[in-house]
Design a protein around this motif. Structure first.
Motif, PDB file in Angstrom:
ATOM      1  N   LEU A  78       0.821  -1.204   0.000  1.00 14.33           N
ATOM      2  CA  LEU A  78       0.000   0.000   0.000  1.00 14.33           C
ATOM      3  C   LEU A  78       0.863   1.266   0.000  1.00 14.33           C
ATOM      4  O   LEU A  78       0.590   2.215  -0.762  1.00 14.33           O
ATOM      5  N   GLN A  79       1.897   1.275   0.803  1.00 15.56           N
ATOM      6  CA  GLN A  79       2.782   2.448   0.840  1.00 15.56           C
ATOM      7  C   GLN A  79       3.423   2.705  -0.523  1.00 15.56           C
ATOM      8  O   GLN A  79       3.490   3.843  -1.004  1.00 15.56           O
TER       9      GLN A  79
ATOM     10  N   LEU B 171       1.580   5.605  -7.450  1.00 18.26           N
ATOM     11  CA  LEU B 171       0.372   5.719  -8.275  1.00 18.26           C
ATOM     12  C   LEU B 171      -0.640   6.719  -7.745  1.00 18.26           C
ATOM     13  O   LEU B 171      -1.529   7.153  -8.497  1.00 18.26           O
ATOM     14  N   GLY B 172      -0.536   7.067  -6.475  1.00 18.31           N
ATOM     15  CA  GLY B 172      -1.505   7.970  -5.882  1.00 18.31           C
ATOM     16  C   GLY B 172      -2.631   7.227  -5.192  1.00 18.31           C
ATOM     17  O   GLY B 172      -2.807   6.015  -5.353  1.00 18.31           O
ATOM     18  N   ASP B 173      -3.408   7.971  -4.411  1.00 21.81           N
ATOM     19  CA  ASP B 173      -4.463   7.362  -3.600  1.00 21.81           C
ATOM     20  C   ASP B 173      -5.645   6.865  -4.418  1.00 21.81           C
ATOM     21  O   ASP B 173      -6.405   6.021  -3.947  1.00 21.81           O
ATOM     22  N   GLU B 174      -5.829   7.405  -5.635  1.00 25.89           N
ATOM     23  CA  GLU B 174      -7.037   7.087  -6.397  1.00 25.89           C
ATOM     24  C   GLU B 174      -6.837   5.983  -7.434  1.00 25.89           C
ATOM     25  O   GLU B 174      -7.790   5.581  -8.095  1.00 25.89           O
TER      26      GLU B 174
ATOM     27  N   THR C 223      -4.053   0.881  -6.020  1.00 25.19           N
ATOM     28  CA  THR C 223      -3.989   1.348  -4.631  1.00 25.19           C
ATOM     29  C   THR C 223      -5.268   0.968  -3.895  1.00 25.19           C
ATOM     30  O   THR C 223      -5.227   0.499  -2.741  1.00 25.19           O
ATOM     31  N   LEU C 224      -6.384   1.174  -4.547  1.00 19.11           N
ATOM     32  CA  LEU C 224      -7.670   0.846  -3.917  1.00 19.11           C
ATOM     33  C   LEU C 224      -7.802  -0.656  -3.663  1.00 19.11           C
ATOM     34  O   LEU C 224      -8.344  -1.083  -2.635  1.00 19.11           O
ATOM     35  N   LEU C 225      -7.285  -1.467  -4.593  1.00 23.70           N
ATOM     36  CA  LEU C 225      -7.305  -2.919  -4.387  1.00 23.70           C
ATOM     37  C   LEU C 225      -6.530  -3.295  -3.127  1.00 23.70           C
ATOM     38  O   LEU C 225      -6.966  -4.114  -2.315  1.00 23.70           O
ATOM     39  N   THR C 226      -5.372  -2.680  -2.985  1.00 29.94           N
ATOM     40  CA  THR C 226      -4.531  -2.984  -1.825  1.00 29.94           C
ATOM     41  C   THR C 226      -5.202  -2.557  -0.533  1.00 29.94           C
ATOM     42  O   THR C 226      -5.115  -3.255   0.495  1.00 29.94           O
ATOM     43  N   MET C 227      -5.872  -1.411  -0.559  1.00 33.08           N
ATOM     44  CA  MET C 227      -6.599  -0.963   0.632  1.00 33.08           C
ATOM     45  C   MET C 227      -7.680  -1.984   0.998  1.00 33.08           C
ATOM     46  O   MET C 227      -7.865  -2.293   2.192  1.00 33.08           O
ATOM     47  N   GLY C 228      -8.364  -2.517   0.000  1.00 38.92           N
ATOM     48  CA  GLY C 228      -9.378  -3.532   0.271  1.00 38.92           C
ATOM     49  C   GLY C 228      -8.787  -4.785   0.888  1.00 38.92           C
ATOM     50  O   GLY C 228      -9.355  -5.383   1.809  1.00 38.92           O
TER      51      GLY C 228
ATOM     52  N   THR D 297      -9.124  -7.977  -4.657  1.00 35.34           N
ATOM     53  CA  THR D 297      -7.989  -8.591  -5.329  1.00 35.34           C
ATOM     54  C   THR D 297      -6.793  -7.673  -5.320  1.00 35.34           C
ATOM     55  O   THR D 297      -6.917  -6.471  -5.471  1.00 35.34           O
ATOM     56  N   SER D 298      -5.624  -8.263  -5.189  1.00 34.84           N
ATOM     57  CA  SER D 298      -4.411  -7.455  -5.128  1.00 34.84           C
ATOM     58  C   SER D 298      -3.781  -7.273  -6.490  1.00 34.84           C
ATOM     59  O   SER D 298      -2.692  -6.761  -6.602  1.00 34.84           O
TER      60      SER D 298
END
Length: 807
Positions: A526-527, A533-536, A540-545, A792-793
């Motif tokens: 995630l870091q 790539l940025g937060d959006e 990145t969103l996959l990793t947050m999930g 999914t990652s």
């Protein structure tokens, strides 16, 4: 019409009614004239041709004693300042200019009825498209025309008929006239389905508006006015589903033909000739040529273009009628099969486009033998993404056999075919067959490309995914460690492929109960993705999930909720409410709400997901069925077990139909229904289902697989509920021994098994709920994307690559 034509602005008003032939344009206009009192003089003008128009104005002059010529009719209207209104009816000829036939004055009013939507230009702010009736009024019209009383029974029968007729007024009037004549309201629907074409040619009988055409002649007259190219285009479109026909089909197919050498397309004679209609003199795709053809058909309202989506649609009854105009269907079918095959995008970003074509493929393909071998991979991808894995398997097996025959086992195209078939076997629960294919691909990649090649590493990840499905997580871990080490060595820690490998390994750690190790990897991923790539960004969103899922496993549900809320908000903002990834995020957030006991909030999200998936994918798609299962789980949590039972029965029936009795998803549905039966106190019914699940899992997966052990634990619980504690204890001892052997003494599942044995030994009916398959796997889990995380990652490489990456 009342709003626009009753304005007191001392200027002539024009109102245009346009729509499909038989939609009731003339009837609406006549009803308006009948009900209004302000127009003291009304004239009906036949606007079907210039000759008919001249005759109509000559008749106006004669009726007013003002002469016997069309010019005299115009002069009378010009000279009369009192309010008059003209109804220009059936102004359907797109080549006829009406402007010269308007009286040259500023008073009086005009209504125009036409099939041509372009005539709306005569009333830019005062026009309306006439569509179908609503069902209630359509049923009333049918009963009135059939001279039948509006009883509850008759209304119910009428509703069934008008739904079949898509609520088209002329079709309803014809049906009503037939029922009135033969007194057969009860069996009209079955009669219509057997004799549709004959009934469409039945005359509707005497009418107050003198509309003498049948459905058949109404559309046949328009069809015969089309150019040969436009008529052929409409017939080809009728072979697809009647709605949401992407115009891009024809653009992509034309570009395919232009790029391919003649020898590659020599077997595509019909498609090649048809697509030449869209090729410019310079030899490339020309959009305006398509626009011209569509516009010509639109002039008769036989097709409708939707500007925002760049799609076409055909009225359902016109769609059926068009199919009847195809006297030699096979060449047209072959042409459209090839055109669609050329248009299918096999790239990793083509998934949504392939899903959108699913309904068209179902309409178009009579049997798999009709698909050209050039497009087996393309149609296999459509079936795969549409959830029809059995058809995908059959097509991919044909493709692999052909590739082996042409190139042998070592050719890259053969390896791609093997990988696609392998992932389809995985979806069908045939993991052992998938393993054999993936092993073959890996051996060939190692031999031809070496251990460090990206395709070799990708294949290792795919094989690791299958090991996870087979419950062999330790073997999966070894492969994923190798992939990660090689990618770090070759690409560095920050490369997207390295981060993907880290996410996959984290997923396996979670399966092994090593959630803290999974958390550390996911935090690193995630870091890096935030930094690069940025937060959006979707990755990145996959990793947050994924990290949110791990927090849930660690009992940190509040942290998980915050992450999943962020994911959902970003996906809504970037992709919209209907995108599959947005729906996935909604399902994942719902699972957190369930964990937190906020089941009503979970229910609202899951209802939205189910509605959208039904709309986008249909009732039978695996993701729709998954959404139904998730909602059923929440109903159980809310104590609404009867509602849960209904949903679970539907899921089980569909999965049996689509996947067979032995598929893992079918067995999961059986286990979930069994759990609900237990909640309803129907333990004997629960026992029968759980026995079937256990027998099938032993047969397919072996005694040591986690899913087999879960089934044993669930059956043990039911035995306890039935007072058969000795049988329950024997099963639970077996579960504990296997879990100790496979997972160790400290794994949560091992500890759960120990707790269950302790409870059973005291002959108590209180059991630890996590052992129950209580909709296990039904929050967005491995059933959806082949992953073991709720999100999914990483991405699939798409059907054109070596198959999906694990995760």
């Amino acid at each position: 019409m009342q709003q626009h034509l009753s304005q007191d602005n001392k200027a002539r008003m024009v109102f245009v009614l346009h729509g499909l032939g038989g939609s009731g344009k003339t009837q609406i206009a006549l009803k308006f004239l009948e009900s209004c009192n302000e127009y003291t003089t009304q004239f009906f003008v036949n606007a079907s041709s210039s000759e008919a128009l001249n005759t109509s104005f000559m008749n106006i002059a004669i009726s007013q004693g003002f002469g016997a010529t069309p010019e005299a009719g115009f002069q009378w209207l010009i000279s009369k300042n009192k309010e008059w209104i003209l109804l220009y009816d059936n102004a359907d000829n797109p080549n006829l200019n009406l402007q010269p036939f308007f009286p040259h004055c500023t008073h009086g009013n005009i209504i125009i009825t036409s099939r041509n939507p372009q005539l709306a230009a005569y009333g830019p702010a005062s026009h309306s498209q006439v569509g179908n009736l609503d069902e209630k009024n359509a049923a009333l019209l049918l009963l009135a025309r059939a001279v039948k009383e509006n009883t509850d029974e008759n209304h119910k029968l009428a509703l069934g008929i008008v739904q079949e007729l898509s609520c088209l007024p002329l079709a309803i009037v014809q049906a009503g006239a037939y029922v009135a004549r033969f007194k057969n309201l009860v069996n009209y629907l079955s009669l219509y389905r057997q004799n549709r074409d004959e009934l469409w040619q039945q005359h509707p009988g005497p009418r107050h508006d003198n509309y003498e055409w049948t459905i058949y002649t109404t559309w046949q007259i328009s069809f015969e006015r089309l150019s040969p190219v436009a008529a052929h285009f409409l017939q080809l479109c009728a072979l697809l589903h009647h709605s949401n026909i992407p115009e891009s089909i024809f653009a992509k197919a034309t570009e395919w033909i232009v790029k391919k050498q003649r020898d590659e397309a020599e077997s595509l004679q019909e498609a090649r000739e048809f697509l030449q209609n869209f090729v410019s003199s310079a030899g490339c795709w020309q959009e305006q040529m398509l626009r011209n053809i569509v516009a010509e058909i639109e002039e008769y309202s036989l097709i409708e273009r939707h500007e925002l989506s760049n799609t076409l649609s055909i009225h359902p009854l016109v769609h059926l009628w068009c199919l009847g105009t195809l006297y030699d269907k096979l060449p047209a079918q072959r042409c459209m099969l090839d055109v669609l095959g050329m248009a299918i995008d096999l790239g990793p970003d083509g998934n949504l486009g392939r899903i959108a074509l699913r309904a068209h493929v179902e309409n178009l393909v009579p049997d798999l033998a009709s698909i050209s071998s050039q497009f087996w991979a393309q149609y296999g991808a459509i079936y795969y993404d549409g959830g029809n894995f059995e058809r995908a398997r059959r097509v991919y097996e044909l493709k692999l056999k052909k590739q082996r025959g042409l190139f042998g086992d070592e050719h890259p195209d053969t390896l791609v075919a093997m990988a696609n078939l392998a992932r389809t076997y995985s979806e069908l629960g045939r993991h052992s067959e998938a393993e054999q294919l993936k092993l073959s691909v890996l051996q060939q990649c190692r031999r031809l490309l070496g251990d460090e090649h990206p395709d070799t590493l990708l294949t290792m990840g795919n094989l690791a995914s299958t090991y996870s499905e087979l419950g062999r997580h330790s073997e999966a871990e070894q492969l994923e460690l190798s992939v990660l080490q090689q990618r770090r060595k070759l690409l560095g820690d920050e490369h997207p492929d390295t981060l993907l490998a880290m996410g996959n390994l984290a997923s396996t750690y979670s399966e092994l109960g090593r959630h803290s190790e999974a958390e550390q990897l996911e935090l690193s991923v995630l870091q890096q993705r935030r930094m690069l790539l940025g937060d959006e960004h979707p990755d990145t969103l996959l990793t947050m999930g994924n990290l949110a899922s791990t927090y849930s496993e660690l009992g940190r549900h509040s942290e998980a909720e915050q992450l999943k809320l962020s994911v959902l908000q970003q996906r809504r903002k970037l992709l919209g409410d209907e995108h599959p990834r947005t729906l996935l995020a909604m399902g994942n957030l719902a699972s957190i709400y369930s964990e937190l006991g906020r089941h009503s909030e979970a229910e609202q999200l899951q209802l939205s997901v189910l509605q959208q998936r039904r709309k986008l994918l249909g009732d039978e798609h695996p993701r729709t069925l998954l959404a139904m299962g998730n909602l059923a789980s929440t109903y159980s949590e809310l104590g609404r077990h009867s509602k849960a039972e209904q949903l679970e029965l539907s899921v089980l029936q569909q999965r049996r139909k689509l996947l067979g009795d032995e598929h893992p998803d079918t067995l999961l549905a059986m286990g979930n229904l069994a759990s609900t039966y237990s909640e309803l106190g129907r333990h004997s019914e629960s026992e029968q289902l759980e026995l079937s699940v256990l027998q099938q899992r032993r047969k397919l997966l072996g005694d040591e697989h986690p899913d087999t052990l879960l089934a044993m634990g669930n059956l043990a619980r039911t035995y306890s509920e039935l007072g058969r504690h000795s049988e329950a204890e024997q099963l639970e001892l077996s579960v504990l021994q296997q879990r100790r052997k496979l997972l160790g003494d400290e794994h949560p599942d091992t500890l759960l098994a120990m707790g269950n044995i302790d409870l059973t030994s005291h002959a108590t009916r209180e059991y630890q709920a996590p052992e129950i398959s209580q909709h296990q796997g039904l929050s967005e889990h491995s059933q959806v994307l082949g992953a073991v995380r709720p999100d999914t990652s990483g991405y699939h490489t798409g059907p054109g690559g070596l198959g999906p990456c694990q995760g």
